[in-house]
Design a protein around this motif. Structure first.
Motif, PDB file in Angstrom:
ATOM      1  N   VAL A   9     -53.947   3.755   3.720  1.00  9.41           N
ATOM      2  CA  VAL A   9     -53.683   3.428   2.325  1.00  9.41           C
ATOM      3  C   VAL A   9     -53.229   1.981   2.170  1.00  9.41           C
ATOM      4  N   ILE A  10     -52.596   1.406   3.196  1.00 13.82           N
ATOM      5  CA  ILE A  10     -52.179   0.001   3.124  1.00 13.82           C
ATOM      6  C   ILE A  10     -53.409  -0.890   2.998  1.00 13.82           C
ATOM      7  N   GLY A  11     -54.384  -0.658   3.849  1.00 17.49           N
ATOM      8  CA  GLY A  11     -55.607  -1.460   3.775  1.00 17.49           C
ATOM      9  C   GLY A  11     -56.353  -1.250   2.477  1.00 17.49           C
ATOM     10  N   GLU A  12     -56.360  -0.037   1.968  1.00 15.98           N
ATOM     11  CA  GLU A  12     -57.071   0.254   0.724  1.00 15.98           C
ATOM     12  C   GLU A  12     -56.442  -0.476  -0.460  1.00 15.98           C
ATOM     13  N   ILE A  13     -55.115  -0.493  -0.521  1.00 16.94           N
ATOM     14  CA  ILE A  13     -54.448  -1.225  -1.602  1.00 16.94           C
ATOM     15  C   ILE A  13     -54.656  -2.729  -1.430  1.00 16.94           C
ATOM     16  N   MET A  14     -54.548  -3.212  -0.197  1.00 19.76           N
ATOM     17  CA  MET A  14     -54.711  -4.643   0.051  1.00 19.76           C
ATOM     18  C   MET A  14     -56.122  -5.115  -0.268  1.00 19.76           C
ATOM     19  N   ALA A  15     -57.101  -4.220  -0.144  1.00 15.34           N
ATOM     20  CA  ALA A  15     -58.466  -4.597  -0.512  1.00 15.34           C
ATOM     21  C   ALA A  15     -58.520  -5.002  -1.980  1.00 15.34           C
ATOM     22  N   GLY A  16     -57.865  -4.235  -2.836  1.00 12.67           N
ATOM     23  CA  GLY A  16     -57.827  -4.579  -4.253  1.00 12.67           C
ATOM     24  C   GLY A  16     -57.060  -5.860  -4.509  1.00 12.67           C
ATOM     25  N   VAL A  17     -55.938  -6.061  -3.796  1.00 11.01           N
ATOM     26  CA  VAL A  17     -55.153  -7.292  -3.968  1.00 11.01           C
ATOM     27  C   VAL A  17     -55.986  -8.513  -3.598  1.00 11.01           C
ATOM     28  N   LEU A  18     -56.716  -8.437  -2.480  1.00 12.98           N
ATOM     29  CA  LEU A  18     -57.524  -9.570  -2.028  1.00 12.98           C
ATOM     30  C   LEU A  18     -58.696  -9.858  -2.957  1.00 12.98           C
ATOM     31  N   LEU A  19     -59.286  -8.808  -3.542  1.00 13.20           N
ATOM     32  CA  LEU A  19     -60.457  -9.000  -4.412  1.00 13.20           C
ATOM     33  C   LEU A  19     -60.084  -9.294  -5.853  1.00 13.20           C
TER      34      LEU A  19
ATOM     35  N   THR B 213     -65.781  -8.712  -9.243  1.00  6.33           N
ATOM     36  CA  THR B 213     -64.929  -7.659  -8.683  1.00  6.33           C
ATOM     37  C   THR B 213     -63.840  -7.209  -9.643  1.00  6.33           C
ATOM     38  N   VAL B 214     -63.623  -7.953 -10.727  1.00  2.15           N
ATOM     39  CA  VAL B 214     -62.596  -7.626 -11.713  1.00  2.15           C
ATOM     40  C   VAL B 214     -63.272  -7.395 -13.062  1.00  2.15           C
ATOM     41  N   PRO B 215     -62.912  -6.341 -13.795  1.00  3.56           N
ATOM     42  CA  PRO B 215     -63.505  -6.116 -15.126  1.00  3.56           C
ATOM     43  C   PRO B 215     -63.328  -7.333 -16.022  1.00  3.56           C
ATOM     44  N   GLN B 216     -64.401  -7.654 -16.756  1.00  6.71           N
ATOM     45  CA  GLN B 216     -64.390  -8.830 -17.615  1.00  6.71           C
ATOM     46  C   GLN B 216     -64.259  -8.490 -19.094  1.00  6.71           C
ATOM     47  N   ASN B 217     -64.329  -7.216 -19.436  1.00 13.24           N
ATOM     48  CA  ASN B 217     -64.128  -6.812 -20.829  1.00 13.24           C
ATOM     49  C   ASN B 217     -63.580  -5.387 -20.849  1.00 13.24           C
ATOM     50  N   ALA B 218     -63.267  -4.909 -22.041  1.00 15.63           N
ATOM     51  CA  ALA B 218     -62.637  -3.596 -22.173  1.00 15.63           C
ATOM     52  C   ALA B 218     -63.541  -2.476 -21.678  1.00 15.63           C
TER      53      ALA B 218
END
Length: 716
Positions: free
Chosen positions: A42-52, A68-73
């Motif tokens: 789970v540490i790596g899975e959360i860090m994947a989101g932090v890095l991206l 990798t990040v939503p650009q609208n609602a």
């Protein structure tokens, strides 16, 4: 109407698919790396989101981060739906593994840790709320009370999904402390959401309204009561209907997922989180003894392999450290994280240590585990932002707090739990579960027991069957279907006989009674056996070696043709208080005898003595090669019996071994049964090919016909 139901724009769908692809690949990859480094995935899975997310990739290459990040609602909502599915699947799986009986035993500890883990964070959150600079509170500080209460609620909540995943990754889910932590987290979570409901009512009304507080409390109480009674009834009835009347593949997996979403919708309608509804459904299905073991396994594969990693990566994706780059905001963030960590850890520690009398390291384990806020903290922060209770800086601080505490929990738990030695009862339970893992016995949840009306229900095969199944049900329960095949005139007699049989089974056995009209009993039983049964148990008459049929035409045909393991009980006359206290297990080193041993240990009385017997046949080849060959065979026999003795002793069953040499192994086995005055002999075998007759081999049939005590034949 058609305008309200339209597909998302092409570009948003494309963006969603790219996000899911990248997030899943990165989460699984970093999760694997984390596991190889000896840390929970789970540490790596959360860090994947932090890095991206905006914290790293967004700061380095905004163009790449735009994918990798939503650009609208719309994109954000689509990704949130995928994350919601992931966390609900995960909570259903955790619900399957939640042991309510164990939690009831540890209720005092769970409640004490939960109380401590609530009081200090609530106090710390209130204090923080009144120390915050006015310019960071919406409305220039005019809503400070609401802000402080909201911050207190955010600090008091524990993220059950993160805690459960960490416990699974560390192999602590079945530990007493792990199960009790889940119970404490449930108490904290429900209390926190209740407080959150009160705070949001205050934010909407602008003043304290007693009715809003009462309504929030009654909502939680109503959810628990409705789940315990109505929810259990719905799960029980729907499982029986789908399992008994439908035949399509994966129908039970569909049922579990559908009810999880339905109960999630129910909790959402109540103003609680849908994950609580999914968790409740998982607990209810986990208590259903007739649910096949492969259903949780299938859902676990979907959850831990696909949707769960995406959910945790999305949680990391929401962290934006760059928004807190100002020194003042950075110090405030450190303060929020510090107060959240210290208040939760110390509070839960004090509760477990001094209210429940737990040892130092055990109490510290509660503080370490309950500290994780995870995505639940992010959800809380999002609610505060949307309601105008939190401004953007305070929102980012709460999100960072949620992620940092989630990353701290596995490191702290690993360190602390190494120093928590299991107590004697827990150690014995863990040994039993480890030994049973992957065994025939561990896979038996639903049993088919065909019977036919006889003179009486006490004595003989009926008593033996009831005792054996009652013992199999001791740890995890069983669902037993009593089936009688009769013609129209015999229906009433058969139903009455089943009613007489039902009281023979223990309270940990769920009994279903069915009478089927059919002219072909064997065909009726074989057809019923296809409905998700794990074992069929058959009572047999005395074996007649001169007869064409070994046990009788119907029993022989069922054993030959049924596609699941079978248990044939050749009953002798026994007393109504018969118990398997002296058991003989012949072994020849095959998987068949191993399965027989697993069953024998599972049905043995706690004070039983099990004798494992291996017979070396003294044939002409043994004599021709001299004593060396005989010594080798005897040594192999000792190894085989010692292996099964160790299994028995790990389960707390007294076990002795006996290695003998003789011209007829069956005679040696019978002699052992007579010598110890055995209550039961358990034989493992496989059906051997024959044109129309059940053939188990002349030695097995000799034991069946001559044994002075009941014999059980385990056919796998």
């Amino acid at each position: 109407m058609s305008g309200t139901f339209s597909a998302a724009p092409h570009g948003d769908i494309l963006h969603l698919l790219v996000m899911i692809t990248v997030l899943l690949a990165a989460a699984r990859g970093l999760g694997e790396l984390s596991s190889r480094l000896g840390q929970p995935s789970v540490i790596g899975e959360i860090m994947a989101g932090v890095l991206l997310g905006p914290s790293v990739l967004g700061a380095i290459s905004p163009a790449l981060a735009a994918w990798t990040v939503p650009q609208n609602a719309v994109q954000g909502h689509l990704l949130e739906v995928v994350g919601l599915i992931g966390v609900m699947f995960l909570l259903v799986v955790i619900g399957f593994e939640t042991d309510l009986a164990l939690i009831r035993q540890k209720a005092r500890i769970a409640f004490a840790a939960a109380v401590g883990g609530l009081v200090l964070p609530l106090a710390g959150g209130l204090l923080l709320g009144y120390l915050f600079p006015p310019d960071l509170i919406p409305g220039s500080g005019r809503n400070r009370l609401v802000f402080a209460l909201f911050l207190a609620a955010a600090l008091s909540i524990t993220a059950i999904p993160v805690l459960a995943k960490v416990l699974r990754d560390l192999g602590l889910m079945r530990r007493d402390a792990g199960q009790t932590m889940i119970a404490s987290a449930m108490i904290d979570d429900i209390t926190g959401w209740t407080l959150l409901g009160i705070v949001t009512s205050l934010a909407a009304l602008g003043r304290v309204v007693p009715t809003a507080i009462v309504q929030a409390v009654l909502t939680v109480v109503g959810f628990v009561l409705i789940t315990a009674f109505v929810g259990r009834y719905i799960v029980t009835r729907s499982l029986a209907i789908v399992q008994d009347r439908m035949t399509s593949e994966n129908r039970l997996l569909t049922l579990v997922v559908a009810l999880a979403f339905a109960w999630g919708a129910f909790t959402q309608a109540l103003g609680l989180e849908p994950v609580l509804g999914a968790f409740a459904v998982g607990i209810l299905f986990g208590r259903m003894r007739r649910l096949p073991a492969d259903v949780p396994q299938k859902l676990e594969g979907l959850s831990l392999g696909i949707f769960g990693p995406i959910f945790f990566a999305i949680a990391g994706l929401k962290v934006d450290i760059t928004s807190l780059a100002q020194p003042r905001l950075l110090w405030l963030t450190v303060l929020v994280v510090g107060v959240a960590t210290a208040s939760k850890t110390i509070g839960a520690y004090l509760g477990a240590r001094y209210l429940a009398g737990q040892g130092h390291w055990t109490a510290l384990a509660f503080g370490s585990g309950l500290n994780a806020r995870g995505a639940v903290g992010i959800i809380v922060a999002s609610i505060g932002l949307s309601l105008g209770i939190l401004g953007q800086p305070a929102y980012s601080m709460v999100v960072v707090m949620a992620i940092v505490t989630s990353l701290m929990a596995p490191f702290a738990l690993r360190y602390v739990m190494r120093r928590v030695e299991p107590e004697a009862d827990e150690a014995a339970r863990l040994r039993r579960e480890e030994t049973a893992a992957g065994s025939l016995v561990s896979s038996i949840r639903r049993v088919l027991l065909p019977v036919r009306p006889r003179g009486g229900v006490h004595g003989g095969a009926q008593t033996i069957e009831a005792v054996l199944l009652g013992h199999l049900a001791r740890d995890h329960g069983l669902a037993v279907t009593l089936l009688s095949v009769a013609d129209r005139e015999q229906r009433a007699q058969s139903a009455d006989f089943l009613n007489q049989l039902e009281p023979l089974f223990g309270g940990n056995t769920s009994v279903t009674k069915r009478v089927i009209e059919d002219a072909d009993p064997a065909a009726a039983v074989l057809n019923e056996a296809q409905r998700d049964y794990d074992l069929v148990v058959l009572g047999a008459r005395e074996v007649d070696s001169t007869s064409e049929a070994l046990f009788g035409g119907v029993v022989d045909e069922i054993v030959r043709l049924v596609g699941i393991p079978s248990l044939v009980v050749r009953g002798a006359a026994v007393d109504s208080d018969w118990r398997p206290r002296r058991i003989v297990i012949p072994t020849d080193g095959t998987s068949y005898s191993r399965r027989a041993a697993e069953l024998a240990y599972a049905v043995a009385e706690p004070d039983a003595l099990v004798t494992v017997v291996h017979v070396v046949q003294s044939d002409s080849s043994t004599h021709a090669t001299g004593t060396d060959r005989a010594a080798t065979k005897l040594e192999i026999g000792r190894q085989l019996t010692d292996d099964l003795r160790q299994v028995g002793e790990s389960l707390g069953i007294a076990t002795e071994t006996e290695v003998r040499m003789g011209p007829a192994p069956e005679d040696a086995i019978l002699a052992t049964a007579r010598r110890i005055d055995a209550d039961l002999v358990v034989l493992g075998t496989g059906v051997r090919a024959a044109s129309s007759r059940l053939f188990l081999g002349p030695r097995v049939e000799r034991i069946l016909s001559a044994c002075p005590c009941p014999v059980v034949v385990v056919n796998t």
